[in-house]
Write an enzyme that holds these catalytic residues in place. Structure first.
Site, PDB file in Angstrom:
ATOM      1  N   ASP A   1       0.881  -1.167   0.000  1.00 42.75           N
ATOM      2  CA  ASP A   1       0.000   0.000   0.000  1.00 42.75           C
ATOM      3  C   ASP A   1       0.918   1.216   0.000  1.00 42.75           C
ATOM      4  OD1 ASP A   1      -2.344   1.534   0.181  1.00 42.75           O
ATOM      5  OD2 ASP A   1      -2.156   1.657   2.354  1.00 42.75           O
TER       6      ASP A   1
ATOM      7  N   ASP B   1      -2.654   1.084   6.968  1.00 40.71           N
ATOM      8  CA  ASP B   1      -1.840   0.833   5.765  1.00 40.71           C
ATOM      9  C   ASP B   1      -1.339  -0.607   5.735  1.00 40.71           C
ATOM     10  OD1 ASP B   1      -1.124   4.006   5.129  1.00 40.71           O
ATOM     11  OD2 ASP B   1      -1.241   3.494   7.241  1.00 40.71           O
TER      12      ASP B   1
ATOM     13  N   GLU C   1      -1.117  -1.141  -4.975  1.00 41.42           N
ATOM     14  CA  GLU C   1      -2.359  -0.401  -5.214  1.00 41.42           C
ATOM     15  C   GLU C   1      -2.189   0.519  -6.417  1.00 41.42           C
ATOM     16  OE1 GLU C   1      -4.704   1.223  -1.855  1.00 41.42           O
ATOM     17  OE2 GLU C   1      -4.699   3.055  -3.036  1.00 41.42           O
TER      18      GLU C   1
END
Lengths: 178, 178
Positions: B7, B141, B68
């Site tokens: 992330d 996260d 991501e």
């Protein structure tokens, strides 16, 4: 002062090396473009850009790397790729301990043409004149990379004075609180 | 299948390793956060992220890295840093020949919660349940990185079938034009 300017992009990453000091004629040491195929996977394109930037750093040993500061406001479609290419350029420089400076497109245009709103042709014409070249560097990304390097050389004295002033101010404040 | 989910972020870059195959219980191998100081120079932050990601790749040897996919539409202020951190993660993986997959936030949320609009708490709760953890991974996260890895494991069979279908279709077309 020898500066590598990088105009970041995934498809065409402009690179240009300029040597000189503010107030004296400047010399172009090299100019080029690192290209990656648009149909390659993003990870592989970033690896190709890394390899290209590393070659330029190996060959020309710049003391500074000047990279265009990317804004999310402009060209929403391509800005992600530009940000990613700029990250690779900054990473390559910082890994070698070379200071990285970011300059906005309008700072660069203002530095070489006198106007922050100058167009590509005007920037190309001034880069050609300032570096005493036979013709404007092509493509425009290559000319922009040289303009970034010129901008950095010319702004450096002002930035150094600013940093000195900030440092003096900070030490004066420190003295006061003792 | 062992997947490192990333992330991306400059201040906190979530990392999580999950092992398993679609349709079987999954196992968390590791989870953490690569942090860089907000007041450090951008180039140095990118170097720190590179070092952190390299350590995770060295230690856990994932077969895939799932990152991501960053959109310029969201969080305009932080999106540049996110794009730059994601570039470093993709670069580290591609340099080692590890395939990189990008998944959108809504794909990830839909994969683990059934809804592309799920909130952070819901994602954290499902990650905790799916990986049979004692409590939700903190910070968010880290949970998001695990969700990315889970999403990749679960989507992989569908993606493989899709790729096979495309390949069959392409070879059928080729046959027709002969």
């Amino acid at each position: 002062m020898r500066v590598l300017g990088v105009d970041p992009g995934l498809t065409r990453c402009g690179v240009g090396v300029v040597e000189g000091v503010a107030g004296r004629p400047l010399t172009m040491i090299g100019v080029g473009v690192v290209r990656t195929p648009a149909d390659a996977e993003l990870g592989h394109r970033l690896v190709a850009i890394e390899r290209g930037i590393e070659e330029w750093l190996d060959e020309h040993r710049p003391e500074y790397v000047a990279v265009e500061r990317v804004f999310s406001q402009h060209n929403v479609r391509t800005v992600m790729g530009t940000a990613q290419a700029s990250a690779v350029a900054m990473l390559c420089a910082a890994r070698r301990g070379i200071p990285v400076a970011l300059h906005t497109p309008s700072e660069v245009k203002a530095a070489v043409t006198g106007s922050g709103r100058a167009d590509k042709a005007q920037v190309g014409a001034m880069v050609t004149r300032l570096l005493r070249l036979a013709e404007p560097p092509r493509p425009a990304d290559a000319a922009d990379a040289l303009a970034l390097a010129i901008c950095h050389i010319w702004r450096a004295p002002a930035q150094n004075r600013l940093q000195q002033a900030v440092a003096q101010h900070a030490s004066a404040l420190k003295g006061r609180t003792r």
